[in-house]
Design an enzyme around this catalytic site. Sequence first.
Site, PDB file in Angstrom:
ATOM      1  N   PHE A  44       0.797  -1.232   0.000  1.00  0.00           N
ATOM      2  CA  PHE A  44       0.000   0.000   0.000  1.00  0.00           C
ATOM      3  C   PHE A  44       0.827   1.277   0.000  1.00  0.00           C
ATOM      4  O   PHE A  44       0.342   2.342   0.357  1.00  0.00           O
ATOM      5  CB  PHE A  44      -0.976   0.005   1.186  1.00  0.00           C
ATOM      6  CG  PHE A  44      -1.673  -1.295   1.398  1.00  0.00           C
ATOM      7  CD1 PHE A  44      -2.438  -1.859   0.390  1.00  0.00           C
ATOM      8  CD2 PHE A  44      -1.547  -1.994   2.583  1.00  0.00           C
ATOM      9  CE1 PHE A  44      -3.079  -3.079   0.565  1.00  0.00           C
ATOM     10  CE2 PHE A  44      -2.169  -3.207   2.776  1.00  0.00           C
ATOM     11  CZ  PHE A  44      -2.939  -3.760   1.755  1.00  0.00           C
ATOM     12  N   ARG A  70      -9.440  -1.185 -19.882  1.00  0.00           N
ATOM     13  CA  ARG A  70      -9.494  -2.611 -20.199  1.00  0.00           C
ATOM     14  C   ARG A  70      -9.327  -3.432 -18.920  1.00  0.00           C
ATOM     15  O   ARG A  70      -8.343  -3.283 -18.201  1.00  0.00           O
ATOM     16  CB  ARG A  70      -8.368  -2.929 -21.176  1.00  0.00           C
ATOM     17  CG  ARG A  70      -8.344  -4.326 -21.743  1.00  0.00           C
ATOM     18  CD  ARG A  70      -7.067  -4.473 -22.576  1.00  0.00           C
ATOM     19  NE  ARG A  70      -7.036  -5.708 -23.354  1.00  0.00           N
ATOM     20  CZ  ARG A  70      -5.927  -6.212 -23.880  1.00  0.00           C
ATOM     21  NH1 ARG A  70      -4.768  -5.578 -23.705  1.00  0.00           N
ATOM     22  NH2 ARG A  70      -5.965  -7.325 -24.573  1.00  0.00           N
ATOM     23  N   ILE A  71     -10.280  -4.267 -18.631  1.00  0.00           N
ATOM     24  CA  ILE A  71     -10.234  -5.118 -17.443  1.00  0.00           C
ATOM     25  C   ILE A  71      -9.635  -6.463 -17.845  1.00  0.00           C
ATOM     26  O   ILE A  71     -10.243  -7.233 -18.592  1.00  0.00           O
ATOM     27  CB  ILE A  71     -11.636  -5.302 -16.833  1.00  0.00           C
ATOM     28  CG1 ILE A  71     -12.239  -3.938 -16.468  1.00  0.00           C
ATOM     29  CG2 ILE A  71     -11.555  -6.206 -15.602  1.00  0.00           C
ATOM     30  CD1 ILE A  71     -11.451  -3.133 -15.463  1.00  0.00           C
ATOM     31  N   GLU A 109      -6.206   1.673  -6.771  1.00  0.00           N
ATOM     32  CA  GLU A 109      -6.424   2.757  -5.812  1.00  0.00           C
ATOM     33  C   GLU A 109      -7.743   3.500  -5.970  1.00  0.00           C
ATOM     34  O   GLU A 109      -8.228   4.112  -5.023  1.00  0.00           O
ATOM     35  CB  GLU A 109      -5.255   3.752  -5.910  1.00  0.00           C
ATOM     36  CG  GLU A 109      -3.967   3.144  -5.379  1.00  0.00           C
ATOM     37  CD  GLU A 109      -2.729   3.935  -5.766  1.00  0.00           C
ATOM     38  OE1 GLU A 109      -2.225   4.685  -4.919  1.00  0.00           O
ATOM     39  OE2 GLU A 109      -2.253   3.773  -6.904  1.00  0.00           O
ATOM     40  N   GLN A 122      -9.843  -6.020  -6.180  1.00  0.00           N
ATOM     41  CA  GLN A 122      -9.124  -4.785  -5.902  1.00  0.00           C
ATOM     42  C   GLN A 122     -10.078  -3.629  -5.613  1.00  0.00           C
ATOM     43  O   GLN A 122      -9.863  -2.839  -4.684  1.00  0.00           O
ATOM     44  CB  GLN A 122      -8.242  -4.428  -7.096  1.00  0.00           C
ATOM     45  CG  GLN A 122      -6.945  -5.185  -7.142  1.00  0.00           C
ATOM     46  CD  GLN A 122      -6.000  -4.732  -6.044  1.00  0.00           C
ATOM     47  OE1 GLN A 122      -5.379  -3.694  -6.116  1.00  0.00           O
ATOM     48  NE2 GLN A 122      -5.911  -5.521  -4.991  1.00  0.00           N
TER      49      GLN A 122
END
Length: 706
Positions: free
Chosen positions: A237, A586-587, A662, A596
């Site tokens: 993180f 694009r995944i 994020e 996530q």
Amino acid sequence: MTTTAKPDAVGVARTRIEGREKVTGAARYASEIPFTELAHGWLVLSTIARGRIRAIDDAAVRALPGVLTVLHHGNAPRIKDDVIGALGRPDPIVEVFQHDRVPHAGWPVALVVAGTSEQAREAAEALVVTYDEEPHDVSFDADKEGAYVPQDAETVKGDVEAELAASTVVLDAAYTTPEQHHSAMEPHAVTVRWDGGRLEVFDSNQGSKWVADDLANLFSLDLSAVRVRSEHVGGAFGSKGLRSHHVAAVMAATELQRPVRIALTRRQVFAITGYRSPTAQRVRLGADADGRLRAFAHENRSMTSTLREFVEGSAGFGRTMYDSVAHHSVDRVVPADVGTPTWMRAPGEAPGSFAVESAMDELAEKLGMDPIALRVRNEPTAGPISGLPFSSRNLLACFEEGARRFGWADRDPRPRVRREGNRLIGTGVAACTFPSGAAPSTASVTAEPDGTFTVRITAADVGTGARTALTVLAADALDTAPERVHVRIADSDFGAAWVAGGSMGTRSWGWAVMAAARDLREQLTLVGGEIPADGVTVTTNTAELIAQLAQKERYAFGAQFAEVAVDVTTGEVRVTRLLGVFAAGRIVNPLTARSQLVGGMTWGLSMALHEEAVRDETFGSHVGADFAGYHFAANADVPVIEADWVPDEDPDDPVGIKGVGEIGIVGTAAAIANAVWHATGSRQRHLPIRPDRVLLAEADRAGRDA
């Protein structure tokens, strides 16, 4: 050579390649790898917040059972203090044992090394260190003197004051967020050894090449003389870069000529591995009666150390979000006798979005407008400051889809009208965004004689599923099945690559892997597909490809929806629903992408209701620096969270990936705070939204109504 026909690789949900190893315990982390003759180091941290070390009485400790050495400023090797690495100057805390100064509480003053960790800890706790203590200041508030504007931290367009004066409705409100900590499940740890003249480091980090090069420079070694590996990482993180325990371990391994491991305790992690600075923010918005923004002003103040400037750039959030006639945003920092803050998931955007998106909700209330309608009214067609076109911006589709699924159209906009027993029910919304960047990276792909492919890249999988995503991208580029692709990562010997940070990892690494795979296919065509015994390898760096990208505003966007239940007798706030809809390019792997996003939204919930690090101003150290004293959302605090996405394509982008690591946290706290207002009719401008703050607001409300 023939390849197996592949099913669709990209866009298909796939479990993590290393998933079985992790859930069965076979995956070894930095503190679990066995070595012969392993020695254990234990850091001794300062008990004062500012001053000098007068003396370290190490003679008695050296005589304790198992103790091998004690390192401190009086005997430690000298290192370079002017290192500039790939990500700038390392945190000055890496310059351990170089002087007698103590700049903040928890500064490392010594390292005790022994045959076992128990012996090292007992000896470290017995070490007597005396100090000449000096007055310190660890306080932070919006009015503290000494704040200044760092370079490039202020943006001005037009005359904000004139536009505020000309506005029909003006909002002027202050918001604060507290100090927060990364709290990765795996504490920081490192093991160091010399092997055949090379320094080998087994670490938990976000970029092995980054750590390797910085260590080489600090110790004046050739870059090729340092190898860093970080196969598995239990969360990072932003906190897992080069730190003091790396440097101390190298010093000890060099002196003892045997492997040395340092594993930090949770309290040590709080003290020396960075954190998110507290912020004090002021947002001023001016709008016409129809909701069109005339003025947007965002002032942010954050804390930094006396050692090095670090800016929690919260004022940057609005520079891309909303169009306005005039704009002024500025970040200021105020130094204190504290450790240097560092990047923490969605640095700047997370606290900045809380202030701006809360303020937009308050402005909508003043205007009598729907909060989504206000945001739609001020949707820009190009970068509000830069004037550059957006690579893609599908935020309105996020709002449309999210509103449909959340049932926003049926929402009664009046606050305090829904009740279930002692609980008031409210809903809120917020927009979110996060930059979509790319950094040069090197990848190599080898065609093996058995028909498989080996990919090597210094990527870091910090729990995000990066290893699986890279496998899928390589398979797609090679036109083969993912099962025939073997990805090796987290080894500095594989060359320079971007770190796991900035939501740029998969985009940067994936681009390099795809480019190398395509180059390999071309080479295999030229040689007729014949594979020699040692395979055919192609190595590609993406620096030139990235330089050719057109100048555009490149961001992911999203809409966050929250429902809360507020118990007005206890002040408890429960989030009962969370929905996030995102436009994130694009995944690659829907399974890990959704994980996530849900993880980020969970962190946003935790930020809204729980997380708050407190410093004792008398001693300068943290109060409750552990998981008992530092509260974050546990399983019982988290409802079923929905995360989904809308199409978001950029035909001019050769990769199309924007990153989802994020953006999930951005805007979540604001959506929850806005829902609390809708439930109670009282604004919560200070995080976390603790029960006592809710009860005080209820008491104030009752007093006004009396």
